[in-house]
Motif scaffolding. Structure first.
Motif, PDB file in Angstrom:
ATOM      1  N   TYR A 189      10.789 -24.732 -16.560  1.00  0.00           N
ATOM      2  CA  TYR A 189      10.142 -25.763 -15.761  1.00  0.00           C
ATOM      3  C   TYR A 189       9.451 -26.819 -16.630  1.00  0.00           C
ATOM      4  CZ  TYR A 189       5.923 -22.884 -16.464  1.00  0.00           C
ATOM      5  OH  TYR A 189       4.877 -22.159 -17.021  1.00  0.00           O
ATOM      6  N   LEU A 190       9.362 -26.557 -17.928  1.00  0.00           N
ATOM      7  CA  LEU A 190       8.807 -27.564 -18.843  1.00  0.00           C
ATOM      8  C   LEU A 190       9.903 -28.357 -19.554  1.00  0.00           C
ATOM      9  CD1 LEU A 190       5.813 -25.732 -20.606  1.00  0.00           C
ATOM     10  CD2 LEU A 190       5.743 -27.348 -18.700  1.00  0.00           C
ATOM     11  N   MET A 197       9.596 -35.666 -19.988  1.00  0.00           N
ATOM     12  CA  MET A 197       8.245 -35.838 -20.508  1.00  0.00           C
ATOM     13  C   MET A 197       7.916 -34.783 -21.562  1.00  0.00           C
ATOM     14  SD  MET A 197       4.571 -35.927 -18.513  1.00  0.00           S
ATOM     15  CE  MET A 197       4.690 -34.244 -17.913  1.00  0.00           C
ATOM     16  N   TYR A 198       8.194 -33.516 -21.261  1.00  0.00           N
ATOM     17  CA  TYR A 198       7.887 -32.442 -22.205  1.00  0.00           C
ATOM     18  C   TYR A 198       8.862 -32.431 -23.388  1.00  0.00           C
ATOM     19  CZ  TYR A 198       4.726 -30.826 -18.608  1.00  0.00           C
ATOM     20  OH  TYR A 198       3.712 -30.751 -17.694  1.00  0.00           O
ATOM     21  N   PHE A 208      -2.896 -32.689 -24.638  1.00  0.00           N
ATOM     22  CA  PHE A 208      -1.809 -32.368 -23.707  1.00  0.00           C
ATOM     23  C   PHE A 208      -2.074 -31.065 -22.955  1.00  0.00           C
ATOM     24  CE2 PHE A 208       0.857 -35.108 -26.583  1.00  0.00           C
ATOM     25  CZ  PHE A 208       1.135 -36.064 -25.625  1.00  0.00           C
ATOM     26  N   SER A 209      -2.733 -30.103 -23.613  1.00  0.00           N
ATOM     27  CA  SER A 209      -2.984 -28.810 -22.976  1.00  0.00           C
ATOM     28  C   SER A 209      -4.116 -28.883 -21.964  1.00  0.00           C
ATOM     29  CB  SER A 209      -3.313 -27.756 -24.040  1.00  0.00           C
ATOM     30  OG  SER A 209      -2.234 -27.591 -24.924  1.00  0.00           O
ATOM     31  N   LEU A 210      -5.173 -29.609 -22.308  1.00  0.00           N
ATOM     32  CA  LEU A 210      -6.362 -29.621 -21.462  1.00  0.00           C
ATOM     33  C   LEU A 210      -6.256 -30.609 -20.306  1.00  0.00           C
ATOM     34  CD1 LEU A 210      -9.152 -29.413 -24.209  1.00  0.00           C
ATOM     35  CD2 LEU A 210      -8.261 -27.568 -22.775  1.00  0.00           C
ATOM     36  N   ASP A 246       0.322 -28.160 -15.787  1.00  0.00           N
ATOM     37  CA  ASP A 246       1.485 -27.321 -16.124  1.00  0.00           C
ATOM     38  C   ASP A 246       1.387 -26.797 -17.550  1.00  0.00           C
ATOM     39  OD1 ASP A 246       2.646 -27.624 -13.661  1.00  0.00           O
ATOM     40  OD2 ASP A 246       3.850 -29.359 -14.242  1.00  0.00           O
ATOM     41  N   MET A 247       1.007 -27.669 -18.477  1.00  0.00           N
ATOM     42  CA  MET A 247       0.899 -27.254 -19.873  1.00  0.00           C
ATOM     43  C   MET A 247      -0.247 -26.276 -20.064  1.00  0.00           C
ATOM     44  SD  MET A 247       2.310 -27.490 -22.816  1.00  0.00           S
ATOM     45  CE  MET A 247       3.329 -28.962 -22.792  1.00  0.00           C
TER      46      MET A 247
END
Length: 311
Positions: free
Chosen positions: A54-55, A59-60, A290-292, A296-297
């Motif tokens: 799903y990633l 974009m990912y 990107f994580s915070l 999804d990430m």
């Protein structure tokens, strides 16, 4: 030192961040920590994107390429600096310096292209949501990366050959912790007019054009978002761009700072700080941004980190 031409250059001297032996251990452990965080954070991004279907979206795909580029850019600069700090050796070979200049040019140019591609991806996703999967196909994404690599190689090769043709003076001291193009050119005894023109052209191609594209994309995005009647809807749509905006601002802001510092020729210590902000800090912070700021990430990183101890 004098300004006598020296055609047979074997080494340059990297003056680093400080000459104080009491401060050098602090700098070593600080940069070692930053380097490890950068490698681990970006590696987790790459593994997470490649492990969860799903990633695996455009974009990912661009985010994982940016993470790989950040690892490479930091590795080009930091390990040699750490080694010099530990061994008290300030020299770098001519071939090593030229290689470092070329690699920094390549990875900096490639990063600029990726950030521009990510802005276009957000523009298509928000302005043409029904056609997004058709427009941003895997074929197009692959072509964008291939084109970015090729144009970055062309820039690296052209400017690298330019440096190769320079003759240098007896003063071979570079007031930084790595070989940076503008600082190397300041040591040249030969005429650098054509070289400076090429640098301005490269700056326009990898700075002006991508920034113009990013600004155009976000003007169109803002126009589309303002048409959404719900305030909550506006916030939800625009929040998908927040991570990219943060990373872009950090990258181009620090790059502009380096350019201004090099142009006005201020204190070497301030130039070193500016280069840290360009080659170390954004690469370390990008995974956290990107994580915070991406649900999804964030969810994937928590899942991925929870799996690692059981392996």
């Amino acid at each position: 030192m004098g300004s006598k031409n020296q055609t047979d250059v074997s080494h340059f001297f990297l003056l680093g961040l400080t000459d104080d032996p009491r401060v050098k251990p602090v700098i070593f452990y600080l940069f070692l920590f930053m380097y490890m965080v950068t490698i681990l954070g970006n590696l987790l991004i790459i593994l997470a994107v490649s492990s969860y279907s799903y990633l695996q979206t455009p974009m990912y795909f661009f985010i994982s390429n940016l993470s790989f580029n950040d690892i490479c850019l930091t590795t080009t600069v930091i390990p040699n600096m750490l080694l010099n700090t530990q061994t008290q050796i300030q020299s770098i070979s001519y071939a090593g310096c030229l290689t470092q200049v070329c690699l920094v040019l390549f990875f900096a140019g490639f990063e600029s292209c990726i950030l521009s591609a990510m802005a276009y991806d957000r523009y298509v996703a928000i302005c043409y949501p029904l056609s997004y999967t058709v427009i941003m196909s895997s074929h197009l994404c692959g072509l964008i990366i291939l084109f970015s690599v090729l144009i970055s190689i062309l820039n690296m090769g052209l400017l690298g050959l330019m440096v190769l043709r320079l003759s240098f003076c007896t003063n071979l001291d570079i007031p930084l912790f790595f070989c940076e193009l503008s600082q190397v050119m300041k040591l040249a005894c030969s005429d650098t007019l054509v070289h400076n023109i090429l640098i301005y052209l490269a700056t326009f191609i990898f700075g002006g054009i991508p920034i113009s594209g990013i600004i155009f994309s976000y003007v169109q995005i803002a126009s589309s978002v303002l048409k959404i009647p719900s305030v909550r809807g506006r916030y939800k749509v625009f929040s998908t761009c927040s991570s990219h905006l943060s990373v872009t601002s950090l990258s181009y802001g620090s790059g502009l700072w380096v350019y201004i510092n090099s142009a006005v020729n201020i204190l070497p210590s301030e130039t070193s700080v500016a280069c840290i902000m360009y080659t170390v800090v954004p690469q370390m912070l990008n995974p956290f941004i990107f994580s915070l700021r991406n649900k999804d990430m964030k969810r994937t990183m928590k899942k991925f980190i929870s799996i690692v101890p059981s392996l």
